[in-house]
Design an enzyme around this catalytic site. Sequence first.
Site, mmCIF file in Angstrom:
data_model
loop_
_atom_site.group_PDB
_atom_site.id
_atom_site.type_symbol
_atom_site.label_atom_id
_atom_site.label_comp_id
_atom_site.label_asym_id
_atom_site.label_seq_id
_atom_site.Cartn_x
_atom_site.Cartn_y
_atom_site.Cartn_z
ATOM 1 N N VAL A 34 0.833 -1.204 0.000
ATOM 2 C CA VAL A 34 0.000 0.000 0.000
ATOM 3 C C VAL A 34 0.871 1.257 0.000
ATOM 4 C CG1 VAL A 34 -1.812 1.240 1.247
ATOM 5 C CG2 VAL A 34 -1.765 -1.265 1.269
ATOM 6 N N SER A 470 3.083 -49.299 -24.458
ATOM 7 C CA SER A 470 2.161 -48.248 -24.871
ATOM 8 C C SER A 470 2.388 -47.941 -26.341
ATOM 9 C CB SER A 470 2.399 -46.983 -24.030
ATOM 10 O OG SER A 470 1.575 -45.943 -24.452
ATOM 11 N N SER A 542 0.390 -53.993 -18.336
ATOM 12 C CA SER A 542 0.721 -55.044 -17.350
ATOM 13 C C SER A 542 2.174 -55.485 -17.487
ATOM 14 C CB SER A 542 -0.219 -56.233 -17.492
ATOM 15 O OG SER A 542 -0.459 -56.583 -18.840
#
Length: 633
Positions: A34, A470, A542
């Site tokens: 401030v 994957s 897995s």
Amino acid sequence: MDGVASELCVKSIAEYLYEQENKSLLRFLTCGSVDDGKSTLIGRLLYDTKLIFEDQIAALERDSKKHGTVGGDIDFALLVDGLEAEREQGITIDVAYRFFATDRRKFIVADTPGHEEYTRNMATGASTSDLAIVLVDARQGVLRQTRRHSYIASLLGIRHIVLAVNKIDLVGYDQTVFDRIVGDFHGFAGDLGFVTIHPIPLSARYGDNVTCHSGTTPWYQGPHLLEYLEGVSLEEAHLDKPFRFPVQYVSRPNLDFRGFAGQIAAGSVRVGDEVVVAKSGQSTKVKKIVTVNGTPGHASEGEAVTLLLEDQIDVSRGDMLVASDDRPIVAEQFQAHVIWFASSPMIPGRSYIIRTETDSADVTVTALKYEVDINTFAHLAAKTLAMNGIAVCNLSTRAPLVFDSYADNRVTGNFILIDRMTNTTVGAGMIDFPLRRANNIHLHAIQVNQEARASLKEQKPIVIWFTGLSGSGKSTIADHLEKLLHARGRHTYLLDGDNVRHGLNRDLGFTDEDRVENIRRVAEVAKLMADAGLIVLVSSISPFKSERTLARELMGTGGFIEVFVDTSFEECARRDPKGLYKKAMRGDLTNFTGVSSPYEVPESPDVHLRTEHTTAAALAAELAEHIELRSMR
């Protein structure tokens, strides 16, 4: 000569307009405690750059006599403190945005309040800024709010700081005071990740080192503030980021036009590019790009466009079109940094509404991991978060959200929290990363015995377990196989590894321990489905032999077929259908099988599928015949 002069005039105007249009834009904010002089500094910038009209100057002089706080001088803060309450109290409450330009650059500046109770407004201004001017009153030095605003600027992705040591005139232009404040600031801000911190001694009231060098600070040899703002080098927009396009509106002016309007949040797109609806996974290609200036073949980050797609897929407001090879996260739990705005504390377990760039859902703070001490940045244990507090939390939503981490994308990685009862904004957050550790609720009915159900279906229940890296093609082959079996009247169910992790196993991560638990649960569910008489297809990496063996033993003799989908690591990385290998190899994705986590190749699978020289459909057809022989009664 008149014709030549006219032509030159037209050319010079065109060149001028082109130069103006192509100036770089810097968005910055002023922040700090401030009365550090934020509004006065912006007013001085506008005044000294001759961007205030005569009538505005006259009004400013009148207002300075009525509301001014600097005696008989012009109070430059009144140029941006426009609210009556701001003028009466001599403080900034709301965020005030101002635009100005010089010969070298265009600027949008946000003047933000310094009071703690208006921290939300400071965060709003910082969320779109590239640079922050942190003001410090030379008489006061670094204060608590200086630290708070600097930390919030860091959280919100700002990487460039100007440390403006203001009111240097009130300490006699003392270099020792300046050096002490600079040292104090560097002492706490050194670990906040700022790329640059540039200190400047100045007096916003008198203009010292604001738009010209001041003779009162001969010991300062650096650029004045405007010179620095004009020349500071910022990182260019990362057009190599993956494409993100939140759909804001479906444009349907007639039966022959169906476009999707919005602003590109990241990356770029060209006609012909393949895009995906983030949640549904539906893919298509961009047929046309429409803008107010025509139909360009290319558009990039920040541009407002309407995209026409080749296929009539389901896309609506709130969806996100994304790059097909580098998709955002779709998850129901994540960790985030949260800034709390409300006077009533944030309580873990209480339900709020979360809103992101595209989504809205019910959300619960499942864990308040720690609160950040603004003075020391230490991590403090906390059960609730009070107003203006900053904490790291785990959150869980009732529906999946589409997002990126905030570090990767400021648009798709932020959110706000809304109180369900009052509809007020109570917090804002920056997403760190998704989680897999939330509580799981998964109901399933008790079925009759396997023999009775199998008899009604006229088939032999069996579990077909697809394993592989994957991107090897497991899910694609399993999907083809299920379609073939279904067409032949077989009763099937496909348990896909990714889908299961968004539901049953969403509380699990990818450590070795969590992977073991993941397969245990999937195997138990597969057993229940086989007991119901179904042919169950499981598609899951897995990676460990022991868990695959456990699954086989659960099904009993003759009830389990292990299918090894054999695709080389190099081919899987080349395909990279979800963009995961790319992330894993650059270190953004940990515990990724084949990169930073092992895959134990099956030694003697029941079926060995080599995918690199044949199609998924052909492999599925071959496998279907094998299954039919074993499942017929």
